[in-house]
Design an enzyme around this catalytic site. Structure first.
Site: not given
Ligand code: 2RA
Length: 334
Positions: A9-11, A37, A98, A128, A155, A159, A212, A240
């Site tokens: 259900s998420g993006a 939910r 990761r 991402c 970004q 995200g 990251k 992004h």
């Molecule tokens: C952001 N990379 O853009 C992080 C998590 N998707 O919020």
């Protein structure tokens, strides 16, 4: 080939459905999972309705071959055993595994073969911003070893999820109508603003998002490459952007770097300053590729190359990369 989507259900979950459909992934069965939910909702796939099952610690994954998981790090940690115990491969979009040395971290254009070594039946999808960057770094690394990278990321709201995109849209309306602006998903108003913090700060002054890019890039590229990142949230919906500067061991020309980009799978070059051609997020949302432009020599360092990149955060930055890993895993099974 039975595929599960966890967090449908998420993006990203919704984009996983789209990508599997658009790429005609050769699945023979599909099962959807979500929170209490979301349970009971239905989603269409190839003309058939699929109901969301509540994710529980049971044997629901018994005959699943690949589980595409995008439900947050806590859920991934909690359900990894339940998902993989019968043999399913879990392709996890969260940050939970990761940096686990028993879990490959994979961008197929860069290190696909790492996906074949899965002692825990888990493959991690990188962050991402890292995915987008390493796709652009790999063709340069093939010309000359990259010693260090400086990157500033711009970004999009996506995200932070679908609700963050909705908040940005609402803030833009509130600003246009002169109303007070509602701020919930970000630390500050995002509309007409830039927020130089994504995730929490660590003890060295970098945020977790920036670390990251440092740690994941070294793991994916099997390299001592040093990455210094500044990650910024910008009022853009779902692509992004990154301003990247690399220093290589050998001096490279702009022409050889541009040709390397042009010949690399997954990259499209938009680089014609005289014609004002360069990648922009407004026009590239929903696209699969990493777009690069503004390619130029660094004026301060003969071994430096600077360039600009744009890519859709939900597609290549998450859903598409995960499906491409799954495609790689089954490529010899057709
Ligand atoms: C952001 N990379 O853009 C992080 C998590 N998707 O919020």
């Amino acid at each position: 080939m039975k595929i599960a989507i966890v967090g449908v259900s998420g993006a990203v979950g919704q984009e996983l459905l789209k990508v599997l459909d658009q790429r005609n992934f050769p699945l023979t069965d599909l099962v959807l999972f979500g929170s209490k939910r979301s349970a009971g909702q239905t989603y269409a796939f190839k003309g058939k309705e699929y109901k969301v099952n509540e994710l529980q610690h049971n044997d629901d994954f018994k005959d699943v071959d690949i589980a595409l998981v995008s439900a947050g790090g806590g859920t991934s940690l909690d359900y990894a055993e339940t998902i993989t115990k019968h043999g399913a491969i879990m392709i996890d979009n969260s940050s939970a595994f990761r940096m686990d040395d028993q879990v490959p971290l994979v961008v197929p254009e860069v290190n696909a073969e790492d996906a074949l070594n899965t002692p825990k039946n888990i493959i991690a999808n990188p962050n991402c911003t890292t995915i987008q960057m390493v796709v652009s770094l790999k063709p340069i690394e093939k010309l000359s070893h990259i010693k260090r990278v400086h990157v500033s990321s711009y970004q999009s709201a996506s995200g932070a999820g679908a609700s963050a995109m909705a908040e940005l849209e609402q803030q833009i309306k509130e600003v246009a109508e002169g109303k007070s602006v509602n701020v919930e998903k970000f630390a500050y108003q995002l509309a007409l603003n830039l927020i130089p913090q994504i995730d929490v700060f660590t003890e060295n002054g970098y945020t977790k998002e920036e670390m990251k890019m440092y740690n994941e890039t070294q793991k994916i590229m099997h390299s001592d490459i040093e990455v210094s990142a500044t990650c910024v949230r910008v009022p853009v919906m779902r692509a992004h952007s990154e301003s990247i500067w690399v220093e290589t061991e050998k001096e490279l020309t702009v022409e050889e770097v541009r040709e390397a980009f042009q010949n690399f799978e997954g990259i499209i070059v938009q680089d014609n300053p005289e014609e004002k051609q360069y990648p922009m997020p407004l026009f590239l949302s929903g696209r699969d590729e990493v777009f690069v432009g503004r390619i130029r020599k660094d004026l301060s360092n003969p071994k430096g190359i600077a360039f600009w990149s744009v890519s859709d955060q939900i597609r290549k930055g998450a859903a598409l990369n995960a499906v491409q890993i799954a495609e790689y895993l089954i490529k010899d099974k057709k």
